[in-house]
Design a protein around this motif. Structure first.
Motif, PDB file in Angstrom:
ATOM      1  N   MET A 269      17.530  16.362  -4.302  1.00 34.03           N
ATOM      2  CA  MET A 269      16.682  15.961  -3.047  1.00 34.03           C
ATOM      3  C   MET A 269      15.323  16.932  -3.376  1.00 34.03           C
ATOM      4  O   MET A 269      15.199  18.086  -2.686  1.00 34.03           O
ATOM      5  CB  MET A 269      17.212  16.474  -1.750  1.00 34.03           C
ATOM      6  CG  MET A 269      18.634  15.594  -1.509  1.00 34.03           C
ATOM      7  SD  MET A 269      17.961  13.684  -1.381  1.00 34.03           S
ATOM      8  CE  MET A 269      17.234  13.888   0.158  1.00 34.03           C
ATOM      9  N   THR A 270      14.373  16.745  -3.999  1.00 40.06           N
ATOM     10  CA  THR A 270      13.017  17.176  -4.485  1.00 40.06           C
ATOM     11  C   THR A 270      11.712  16.456  -3.985  1.00 40.06           C
ATOM     12  O   THR A 270      11.999  15.286  -3.332  1.00 40.06           O
ATOM     13  CB  THR A 270      13.096  17.459  -5.881  1.00 40.06           C
ATOM     14  OG1 THR A 270      13.288  16.629  -6.621  1.00 40.06           O
ATOM     15  CG2 THR A 270      14.104  18.453  -6.155  1.00 40.06           C
ATOM     16  N   GLU A 271      10.849  16.688  -4.471  1.00 39.04           N
ATOM     17  CA  GLU A 271       9.520  16.174  -4.195  1.00 39.04           C
ATOM     18  C   GLU A 271       9.501  14.628  -4.230  1.00 39.04           C
ATOM     19  O   GLU A 271       8.559  13.866  -3.668  1.00 39.04           O
ATOM     20  CB  GLU A 271       8.264  16.709  -5.069  1.00 39.04           C
ATOM     21  CG  GLU A 271       8.246  18.257  -4.727  1.00 39.04           C
ATOM     22  CD  GLU A 271       8.932  19.141  -5.335  1.00 39.04           C
ATOM     23  OE1 GLU A 271       9.870  18.768  -5.971  1.00 39.04           O
ATOM     24  OE2 GLU A 271       8.780  20.552  -5.332  1.00 39.04           O
ATOM     25  N   TRP A 272      10.131  14.000  -5.179  1.00 34.90           N
ATOM     26  CA  TRP A 272      10.224  12.573  -5.517  1.00 34.90           C
ATOM     27  C   TRP A 272      10.475  12.073  -4.082  1.00 34.90           C
ATOM     28  O   TRP A 272      10.011  10.540  -3.756  1.00 34.90           O
ATOM     29  CB  TRP A 272      10.870  12.151  -6.693  1.00 34.90           C
ATOM     30  CG  TRP A 272      12.665  12.231  -6.539  1.00 34.90           C
ATOM     31  CD1 TRP A 272      13.342  13.072  -6.534  1.00 34.90           C
ATOM     32  CD2 TRP A 272      13.270  10.936  -5.793  1.00 34.90           C
ATOM     33  NE1 TRP A 272      14.492  12.964  -6.153  1.00 34.90           N
ATOM     34  CE2 TRP A 272      14.652  11.529  -5.695  1.00 34.90           C
ATOM     35  CE3 TRP A 272      13.070   9.814  -5.541  1.00 34.90           C
ATOM     36  CZ2 TRP A 272      15.664  11.010  -5.293  1.00 34.90           C
ATOM     37  CZ3 TRP A 272      14.334   9.239  -5.015  1.00 34.90           C
ATOM     38  CH2 TRP A 272      15.251   9.431  -4.752  1.00 34.90           C
ATOM     39  N   THR A 273      11.310  12.477  -3.051  1.00 30.01           N
ATOM     40  CA  THR A 273      11.953  12.049  -2.024  1.00 30.01           C
ATOM     41  C   THR A 273      10.900  11.960  -0.900  1.00 30.01           C
ATOM     42  O   THR A 273      10.731  11.084   0.185  1.00 30.01           O
ATOM     43  CB  THR A 273      13.228  12.491  -1.439  1.00 30.01           C
ATOM     44  OG1 THR A 273      12.785  13.916  -1.118  1.00 30.01           O
ATOM     45  CG2 THR A 273      14.224  12.657  -2.571  1.00 30.01           C
ATOM     46  N   TYR A 274       9.677  12.507  -0.938  1.00 28.46           N
ATOM     47  CA  TYR A 274       8.620  12.726  -0.162  1.00 28.46           C
ATOM     48  C   TYR A 274       7.271  11.623  -0.191  1.00 28.46           C
ATOM     49  O   TYR A 274       6.695  11.252   0.662  1.00 28.46           O
ATOM     50  CB  TYR A 274       7.752  13.962  -0.117  1.00 28.46           C
ATOM     51  CG  TYR A 274       8.611  15.223  -0.130  1.00 28.46           C
ATOM     52  CD1 TYR A 274       9.884  15.206   0.284  1.00 28.46           C
ATOM     53  CD2 TYR A 274       8.124  16.113  -0.877  1.00 28.46           C
ATOM     54  CE1 TYR A 274      10.693  16.207   0.342  1.00 28.46           C
ATOM     55  CE2 TYR A 274       9.119  17.422  -0.670  1.00 28.46           C
ATOM     56  CZ  TYR A 274      10.339  17.330  -0.364  1.00 28.46           C
ATOM     57  OH  TYR A 274      11.094  18.561  -0.271  1.00 28.46           O
ATOM     58  N   ALA A 275       7.667  10.680  -1.425  1.00 30.71           N
ATOM     59  CA  ALA A 275       6.677   9.507  -1.706  1.00 30.71           C
ATOM     60  C   ALA A 275       7.184   8.349  -1.116  1.00 30.71           C
ATOM     61  O   ALA A 275       8.340   7.838  -1.210  1.00 30.71           O
ATOM     62  CB  ALA A 275       6.545   9.558  -3.065  1.00 30.71           C
ATOM     63  N   PRO A 276       6.225   7.791  -0.167  1.00 31.12           N
ATOM     64  CA  PRO A 276       6.496   6.463   0.378  1.00 31.12           C
ATOM     65  C   PRO A 276       6.900   5.293  -0.634  1.00 31.12           C
ATOM     66  O   PRO A 276       5.992   5.219  -1.706  1.00 31.12           O
ATOM     67  CB  PRO A 276       5.409   5.888   1.129  1.00 31.12           C
ATOM     68  CG  PRO A 276       4.612   7.442   1.408  1.00 31.12           C
ATOM     69  CD  PRO A 276       4.990   8.177   0.233  1.00 31.12           C
ATOM     70  N   SER A 277       7.872   4.467  -0.428  1.00 30.15           N
ATOM     71  CA  SER A 277       8.248   3.492  -1.665  1.00 30.15           C
ATOM     72  C   SER A 277       9.316   2.359  -1.142  1.00 30.15           C
ATOM     73  O   SER A 277       9.550   2.575   0.069  1.00 30.15           O
ATOM     74  CB  SER A 277       8.928   4.495  -2.692  1.00 30.15           C
ATOM     75  OG  SER A 277      10.387   5.005  -2.227  1.00 30.15           O
ATOM     76  N   LEU A 278       9.370   1.478  -2.204  1.00 29.85           N
ATOM     77  CA  LEU A 278      10.628   0.584  -1.846  1.00 29.85           C
ATOM     78  C   LEU A 278      11.857   1.127  -1.394  1.00 29.85           C
ATOM     79  O   LEU A 278      12.650   0.458  -0.590  1.00 29.85           O
ATOM     80  CB  LEU A 278      10.691  -0.270  -2.812  1.00 29.85           C
ATOM     81  CG  LEU A 278       9.468  -1.308  -2.922  1.00 29.85           C
ATOM     82  CD1 LEU A 278       9.296  -2.097  -4.309  1.00 29.85           C
ATOM     83  CD2 LEU A 278       9.474  -2.315  -2.049  1.00 29.85           C
TER      84      LEU A 278
END
Length: 292
Positions: A122-131
């Motif tokens: 649960m890091t920065e990648w989870t902050y990006a809007p995505s599918l």
């Protein structure tokens, strides 16, 4: 009653959180789905979203789209929808989408999680809007019959992304299949599903091999019931092989293990309860277990 089913039931009674126990009672014992909604209210926040570790990999009380998705899935599993609660969640998603200004998409999480225990992934990648999770959220709201302006806007954003290159991660592809299963454009969905199946062959975190030891999304994670339209995406021997593996993986305590590291022992048990309920439902649906 099948002993393995009874063992799984006892694991949930002994170790599962209230939400999974209520879902079990609704799915297998005829309990009203409204009791599941009663539990979900305990995870709801004043902003319309859900938090409080409803998804156990972060122990954050704040509302997050990831927790909203778990709440909507619980309603879908229980076969009931509380429209005010679901519309409030859609209002929350609309505000998140406006804040991130990505055409209607939302992220899984927010940096607020950094102030609380969380799993390493649960890091920065989870902050990006995505599918992931936008497509799954739209699909679930469609499934629940929730009409909301954000659903229309986000669905259009999802279709635009699907006309481009597909994601290379199996979690995002799973979200897309939820969107395609419950959307209204059936011919378009059928064509897109074929693209998703092709993308799975090279996707990260996808386990086509039933004997793969590492964590990954499996065909049964995409076609969790025998009636799923996505069962047809895989050869029947692959489906049966994964069912064999699922049966073998049941532990002596009646529950199923997990293959990643949650942030603490409470989260481990919460996840094991979630996975145990999911696997019981799958094995019953495919005729591998007999429920009362």
């Amino acid at each position: 009653m099948d002993k393995r089913f009874a063992d799984g039931r006892e694991f949930l009674r002994r170790e599962g959180r209230l939400l999974e126990r209520r879902l079990f009672a609704t799915c297998f014992e005829g309990a009203p789905g409204g009791r599941v909604v009663d539990v979900l209210r305990g995870y709801a926040n004043d902003d319309g979203g859900f938090g409080h570790a409803l998804e156990p990999d972060k122990r954050c009380p704040a509302s997050l789209p990831l927790d909203v998705e778990v709440a909507l899935q619980a309603m879908a599993t229980a076969g009931v929808v509380d429209l005010p609660l679901a519309r409030g969640a859609a209002d929350f998603l609309a505000r998140v989408a406006s804040d991130v200004d990505a055409g209607g998409a939302v992220p899984l999480a927010d940096p607020v999680i950094e102030g609380y225990p969380r799993a390493d992934h649960m890091t920065e990648w989870t902050y990006a809007p995505s599918l992931n999770p936008t497509a799954g959220l739209v699909g679930l709201l469609h499934r629940l019959g929730v009409e909301h302006p954000w659903v229309t806007t986000a669905a259009a954003w999802c279709w635009a992304r699907l006309d481009e290159d597909l994601p290379t991660d199996a979690h995002a592809l799973r979200e897309i299949l939820v969107f395609l299963e419950h959307g209204t454009e059936r011919d378009r969905a059928t064509a897109a599903a074929a693209k998703v199946r092709a993308a799975l062959d090279t996707a990260s975190h996808f386990n086509l091999d039933p004997d793969a030891p590492e964590y990954g999304v499996t065909p049964l994670g995409l076609a969790s019931s025998a009636e799923s339209p996505w069962r047809a995406l895989f050869d029947e021997d692959v489906i049966q092989g994964h069912l064999d593996r699922m049966e073998r993986d049941q532990q002596d305590d009646g529950g199923w293990p997990i293959t990643w590291e949650p942030p603490g022992q409470a989260a481990v048990l919460e996840w094991r309860g979630i996975v145990t309920l999911e696997n019981l439902r799958t094995l019953v649906s495919y005729g591998r277990l007999e429920a009362p």
